[in-house]
Design a protein around this motif. Structure first.
Motif, PDB file in Angstrom:
ATOM      1  N   GLY A 138       0.977  -1.247   0.015  1.00  0.00           N
ATOM      2  CA  GLY A 138       0.117  -0.064  -0.088  1.00  0.00           C
ATOM      3  C   GLY A 138       0.635   1.273  -0.119  1.00  0.00           C
ATOM      4  O   GLY A 138       0.618   2.225  -0.865  1.00  0.00           O
ATOM      5  N   ILE A 139       1.917   1.294   0.799  1.00  0.00           N
ATOM      6  CA  ILE A 139       2.872   2.389   0.783  1.00  0.00           C
ATOM      7  C   ILE A 139       3.543   2.682  -0.511  1.00  0.00           C
ATOM      8  O   ILE A 139       3.598   3.788  -1.011  1.00  0.00           O
ATOM      9  CB  ILE A 139       3.876   2.333   1.983  1.00  0.00           C
ATOM     10  CG1 ILE A 139       2.992   2.329   3.420  1.00  0.00           C
ATOM     11  CG2 ILE A 139       5.021   3.358   2.009  1.00  0.00           C
ATOM     12  CD1 ILE A 139       4.118   1.933   4.589  1.00  0.00           C
ATOM     13  N   VAL A 140       3.968   1.528  -0.955  1.00  0.00           N
ATOM     14  CA  VAL A 140       4.652   1.617  -2.347  1.00  0.00           C
ATOM     15  C   VAL A 140       3.624   2.106  -3.226  1.00  0.00           C
ATOM     16  O   VAL A 140       4.064   2.857  -4.180  1.00  0.00           O
ATOM     17  CB  VAL A 140       5.194   0.078  -2.671  1.00  0.00           C
ATOM     18  CG1 VAL A 140       5.636   0.200  -4.308  1.00  0.00           C
ATOM     19  CG2 VAL A 140       6.444  -0.343  -1.762  1.00  0.00           C
ATOM     20  N   TYR A 141       2.429   1.672  -3.378  1.00  0.00           N
ATOM     21  CA  TYR A 141       1.226   2.112  -4.275  1.00  0.00           C
ATOM     22  C   TYR A 141       1.191   3.475  -4.276  1.00  0.00           C
ATOM     23  O   TYR A 141       1.123   4.093  -5.114  1.00  0.00           O
ATOM     24  CB  TYR A 141      -0.002   1.260  -4.224  1.00  0.00           C
ATOM     25  CG  TYR A 141      -0.800   1.646  -5.212  1.00  0.00           C
ATOM     26  CD1 TYR A 141      -0.968   1.362  -6.525  1.00  0.00           C
ATOM     27  CD2 TYR A 141      -2.061   2.501  -4.789  1.00  0.00           C
ATOM     28  CE1 TYR A 141      -1.731   1.808  -7.490  1.00  0.00           C
ATOM     29  CE2 TYR A 141      -2.982   2.834  -5.570  1.00  0.00           C
ATOM     30  CZ  TYR A 141      -3.066   2.430  -7.045  1.00  0.00           C
ATOM     31  OH  TYR A 141      -3.803   2.911  -7.754  1.00  0.00           O
ATOM     32  N   ALA A 143       3.048   5.932  -2.732  1.00  0.00           N
ATOM     33  CA  ALA A 143       4.119   6.469  -3.247  1.00  0.00           C
ATOM     34  C   ALA A 143       4.491   6.712  -4.722  1.00  0.00           C
ATOM     35  O   ALA A 143       4.834   7.950  -5.173  1.00  0.00           O
ATOM     36  CB  ALA A 143       5.388   6.039  -2.752  1.00  0.00           C
ATOM     37  N   THR A 144       4.095   5.722  -5.480  1.00  0.00           N
ATOM     38  CA  THR A 144       4.268   5.750  -6.810  1.00  0.00           C
ATOM     39  C   THR A 144       3.003   6.358  -7.626  1.00  0.00           C
ATOM     40  O   THR A 144       2.991   6.835  -8.703  1.00  0.00           O
ATOM     41  CB  THR A 144       4.227   4.362  -7.295  1.00  0.00           C
ATOM     42  OG1 THR A 144       2.849   3.594  -7.141  1.00  0.00           O
ATOM     43  CG2 THR A 144       5.408   3.494  -7.051  1.00  0.00           C
ATOM     44  N   GLN A 145       1.723   6.816  -6.825  1.00  0.00           N
ATOM     45  CA  GLN A 145       0.634   7.502  -7.447  1.00  0.00           C
ATOM     46  C   GLN A 145       0.764   9.108  -7.032  1.00  0.00           C
ATOM     47  O   GLN A 145      -0.124   9.664  -7.488  1.00  0.00           O
ATOM     48  CB  GLN A 145      -0.633   7.125  -6.956  1.00  0.00           C
ATOM     49  CG  GLN A 145      -0.655   5.499  -7.272  1.00  0.00           C
ATOM     50  CD  GLN A 145      -0.666   5.270  -8.685  1.00  0.00           C
ATOM     51  OE1 GLN A 145      -1.430   6.229  -9.552  1.00  0.00           O
ATOM     52  NE2 GLN A 145       0.003   4.131  -9.253  1.00  0.00           N
TER      53      GLN A 145
END
Length: 148
Positions: A138-141, A143-145
Motif C-alpha cells: 500500500g505504501i509503495v502504491y 508513493a508511486t501515485q
C-alpha cells in the motif's frame, strides 16, 4: 557409526519411500476443484434465493469456513487433507482448518491458556506477514501515485 552429513543424506534418500507425484497432483487437483465447485454452488444457491452477487459470495465463504471448522472438529477434514494433500489448501477452507485445529487440540487446557493462547499458532504468521505485506504494498502504491 560416524557419518558425514553428505553420507547420511545419501543413505536416507536411498531408503526413503518415493512419493507418487502424479497421483498426489491428481488428488489435489480434483479435491481442490470440488471444494471450489461446492463454493460456487453455495454462491449460486444464495443468489437464487434473492441475494445480490457480492452478498451471495460472502455468505458462501462463511458457509465454507463453517463447514471446514465443523469437519475439522469431527476429524473428517484431516482425513480429507491426508488424501488430497495440497488440494485442501483452497485458501478459505485451509485457513479455517489452520485456525480451528490448534484451538481444538488445546481445548483441554482451558479457554484462555489453551484455546485463546494457541488458536493462531499456525495462522498467526500468515496474518502477521500478510498484513505487513499489505501495508508495504500500500505504501509503495501510494508513493508511486503521488505525482499522477
Amino acid at each position: 557409526m560416524d557419518m558425514s552429513s553428505k553420507t547420511y543424506k545419501k543413505y536416507a534418500d536411498a531408503r526413503a519411500p518415493r512419493s507418487p507425484l502424479w497421483k498426489n497432483c491428481l488428488r489435489a487437483f480434483w479435491v481442490g476443484g470440488l471444494i471450489c465447485i461446492i463454493g460456487q454452488c453455495f454462491t449460486d444457491l444464495y443468489i437464487s434465493l434473492g441475494m445480490e452477487k457480492e452478498d451471495g459470495g460472502l455468505l458462501a465463504s462463511v458457509t465454507l469456513v463453517f463447514l471446514a471448522v465443523l469437519l475439522t472438529a469431527l476429524g473428517v477434514f484431516d482425513r480429507i487433507a491426508k488424501y488430497a494433500g495440497g488440494g485442501t489448501l483452497v485458501p478459505i477452507t485451509g485457513f479455517a482448518n489452520a485456525v480451528a485445529s490448534p484451538a481444538i487440540d488445546a481445548r483441554a487446557e482451558g479457554l484462555i491458556l489453551g484455546v485463546g493462547a494457541k488458536i493462531f499458532t499456525v495462522a498467526g504468521p500468515v496474518l502477521l506477514y500478510g498484513t505487513l505485506a499489505g501495508v508495504v504494498y500500500g505504501i509503495v502504491y501510494w508513493a508511486t501515485q503521488i505525482g499522477t
